[in-house]
Design a protein around this motif. Structure first.
Motif, PDB file in Angstrom:
ATOM      1  N   SER A  10       0.825  -1.222   0.000  1.00  0.00           N
ATOM      2  CA  SER A  10       0.000   0.000   0.000  1.00  0.00           C
ATOM      3  C   SER A  10       0.853   1.263   0.000  1.00  0.00           C
ATOM      4  O   SER A  10       0.582   2.202  -0.756  1.00  0.00           O
ATOM      5  CB  SER A  10      -0.936   0.005   1.212  1.00  0.00           C
ATOM      6  N   LYS A 164     -10.938  -0.756  -0.372  1.00  0.00           N
ATOM      7  CA  LYS A 164     -10.310  -1.482  -1.465  1.00  0.00           C
ATOM      8  C   LYS A 164     -10.662  -0.890  -2.827  1.00  0.00           C
ATOM      9  O   LYS A 164      -9.783  -0.687  -3.673  1.00  0.00           O
ATOM     10  CB  LYS A 164     -10.737  -2.952  -1.402  1.00  0.00           C
ATOM     11  N   TRP A 168      -8.107   0.774  -5.564  1.00  0.00           N
ATOM     12  CA  TRP A 168      -8.038   0.309  -6.948  1.00  0.00           C
ATOM     13  C   TRP A 168      -8.176   1.485  -7.923  1.00  0.00           C
ATOM     14  O   TRP A 168      -7.359   1.663  -8.812  1.00  0.00           O
ATOM     15  CB  TRP A 168      -9.160  -0.689  -7.245  1.00  0.00           C
ATOM     16  N   TYR A 211      -6.451   2.790   5.460  1.00  0.00           N
ATOM     17  CA  TYR A 211      -6.323   1.367   5.124  1.00  0.00           C
ATOM     18  C   TYR A 211      -5.249   0.682   5.974  1.00  0.00           C
ATOM     19  O   TYR A 211      -5.503  -0.352   6.602  1.00  0.00           O
ATOM     20  CB  TYR A 211      -6.003   1.237   3.635  1.00  0.00           C
ATOM     21  N   LEU A 270      -5.281  -6.795  -3.179  1.00  0.00           N
ATOM     22  CA  LEU A 270      -5.414  -6.308  -1.804  1.00  0.00           C
ATOM     23  C   LEU A 270      -6.822  -6.582  -1.273  1.00  0.00           C
ATOM     24  O   LEU A 270      -7.811  -6.347  -1.977  1.00  0.00           O
ATOM     25  CB  LEU A 270      -5.128  -4.801  -1.736  1.00  0.00           C
ATOM     26  N   GLU A 272     -10.234  -6.198   1.339  1.00  0.00           N
ATOM     27  CA  GLU A 272     -10.944  -5.157   2.079  1.00  0.00           C
ATOM     28  C   GLU A 272     -10.595  -5.294   3.561  1.00  0.00           C
ATOM     29  O   GLU A 272     -10.290  -6.387   4.039  1.00  0.00           O
ATOM     30  CB  GLU A 272     -12.454  -5.290   1.862  1.00  0.00           C
TER      31      GLU A 272
END
Length: 515
Positions: A10, A164, A168, A211, A270, A272
């Protein structure tokens, strides 16, 4: 192991945010220039030398206040200034000084630019000089306006649709809009695409903070959240490196945009965050993510979501029956932040620290290329100095507390600004070292205020406070009024905010405020 993989994947993309935030440092450079000429040149004369072509004169041209004298093949003699040109009525001999009559003309034949350092920039591409200079000065502020709007818009979307999906979309958007900037056909399309790029870059950075915070355990949360900034700083270092290697703006833009392509190709893997899935009552999906985490981390007895939810439900019921206070369900608005003098003073102080931090951050970063010496090395060092500053900030936050770390570094920033102002201008190395020290101290404060604000307030203040950074790039241009004006402004604001921070409460080891 699972959290480490998710975290580094991330924050890798945070480098792209650092790249695009500071890309205009080299992309929008204004090189030396003079008015264009209506013919072929036979000889050129500057203040202190004579050459056969204008290309040879740039290395000797020391001041923009001096004009260049050119003689055309048809015998005409012209004096070329930056924003006007004069035709000499009598052109018997070629001399720099001339006392006779002259006819003044505008730069209708365009401009001649010094291309010894940069083959092409957006300034030379669309002639953003003289009466169009203000358009060049708008490039970074319009980008920062996109940063403000993107933080608010994508922060809200992440709460509604999930972290998520936003990660994206914004990571793919950074790549697509980053490449698209290189193929814009005029200034206005360039600014619009850069604005969209700013929105997705800011949106990614804000959502990435949330996140990684929701995935990382409490013990490592301070270090994890602070070092998102470290990857941002690595992006600044990449800007310096690519700027040194590539001297055509649109090629440069393509190279900095593909730097984080690996993340775009794998970000769909990745997961959620369980935190968001539980808030949406998607218990089965949350359990699947937790089971994957357990397998990666080799945990034999993974957490059962059903058991966790029943405990939370019991606590919620007992809390409601034991306390009839409904303030926790009250919807808050901006006026609540000024409901009494104590809260209003806290709000004003926090906003002032945000403004000071962003102002200092961009003044030290954007002005690093005009300190003398090698501008690429200057920017690289200004980015590199941030890496140790976040380690110092984390240690200080955990050992001394948020407030007791913030105050000395804000006041130190003010003192360094004064120091830079008294250093003689020909001491280049000393000035660069002092600027690095200034970036270090303001970097500690700017990195710390993200977490400190989250602990002092709900998210609404964070979104509003980020908006104060929109005016920061404008302040860099105050150098044209007085060379030390931006530093003076940073110094005054840092000293004032450092003193006012004394009145803020310490949040180290205390529960988050709910009301």
């Amino acid at each position: 192991r699972f959290q480490a993989c998710v975290y580094f994947a991330s924050v890798f993309q945070a480098m792209s945010c650092g790249i695009h935030y500071l890309a205009s440092v080299f992309m929008a450079v204004t090189p030396n220039f003079v008015c264009g000429i209506p013919g072929n040149v036979s000889s050129v004369l500057s203040f202190n030398s004579s050459e056969s072509s204008i290309e040879d004169i740039w290395t000797l041209w020391t001041s923009t206040e001096n004009y260049i004298v050119v003689q055309l093949e048809n015998g005409e003699v012209w004096e070329l200034n930056q924003c006007s040109r004069s035709k000499r009525e009598v052109s018997l001999d070629l001399a720099y000084e001339y006392k006779g009559n002259k006819s003044v003309f505008s730069c209708s034949d365009g401009f001649l630019y010094d291309d010894t350092k940069w083959k092409s920039t957006v300034v030379t591409q669309w002639d953003l000089v003289c009466d169009r200079e203000w358009l060049a000065k708008l490039i970074q502020p319009t980008f920062m306006l996109g940063v403000l709007i993107g933080a608010v818009v994508f922060g809200d979307i992440a709460d509604r649709l999930g972290r998520k999906r936003v990660i994206w979309f914004t990571s793919a958007g950074q790549f697509v809009f980053g490449i698209a900037v290189a193929f814009t056909f005029d200034y206005y399309s360039f600014v619009i695409v850069r604005f969209l790029l700013a929105m997705v870059s800011s949106g990614y950075l804000v959502v990435a903070f949330v996140y990684v915070t929701e995935f990382v355990g409490i013990k490592a949360r301070t270090w994890a959240s602070m070092h998102v900034h470290a990857f941002f700083a690595m992006g600044i270092m990449i800007v310096a490196l690519v700027g040194f290697l590539v001297r055509t703006w649109w090629v440069y833009q393509i190279f900095v945009s593909i730097a984080t392509l690996p993340f775009v190709l794998c970000c769909w893997m990745l997961p959620e965050t369980p935190f968001w899935l539980l808030s949406e009552e998607r218990y089965e999906d949350a359990q699947k993510v937790i089971n994957i985490m357990a397998r990666w981390n080799k945990v034999s007895t993974p957490c059962k979501v059903s058991e966790l939810c029943s405990v939370q439900h019991d606590d919620l019921v007992s809390g409601r029956t034991g306390d009839n206070d409904t303030s926790s369900t009250k919807k808050h608005n901006i006026l609540d932040l000024f409901c009494n003098w104590d809260i209003a003073r806290r709000t004003i102080t926090v906003w002032l620290i945000w403004f000071t931090g962003s102002l200092g951050y961009y003044v030290f970063s954007l002005s690093s290329v005009s300190l003398g010496g090698n501008e690429y090395l200057n920017l690289f060092l200004i980015g590199a100095v941030e890496l140790p500053c976040y380690i110092v900030a984390c240690i200080g936050m955990d050992k001394l507390g948020r407030r007791n770390t913030l105050i000395p570094f804000l006041i130190l920033s003010a003192l360094i600004c004064v120091l830079i102002m008294v250093i003689p201008q020909d001491f280049n190395i000393l000035i660069i070292l002092a600027n690095m020290a200034g970036k270090f101290s303001i970097g500690v404060a700017f990195g710390l205020i993200y977490l400190y604000t989250a602990e002092l307030y709900p998210t609404i203040v964070r979104s509003l406070a980020v908006g104060r950074s929109v005016v920061a790039p404008f302040c860099v241009y105050l150098r044209s009024v007085w060379i030390f004006m931006p530093l003076l402004l940073v110094g005054i604001m840092a000293l004032l905010s450092g003193i006012l921070t004394i009145m803020l409460p310490e949040t180290l080891g205390k529960p988050l405020t709910n009301t």
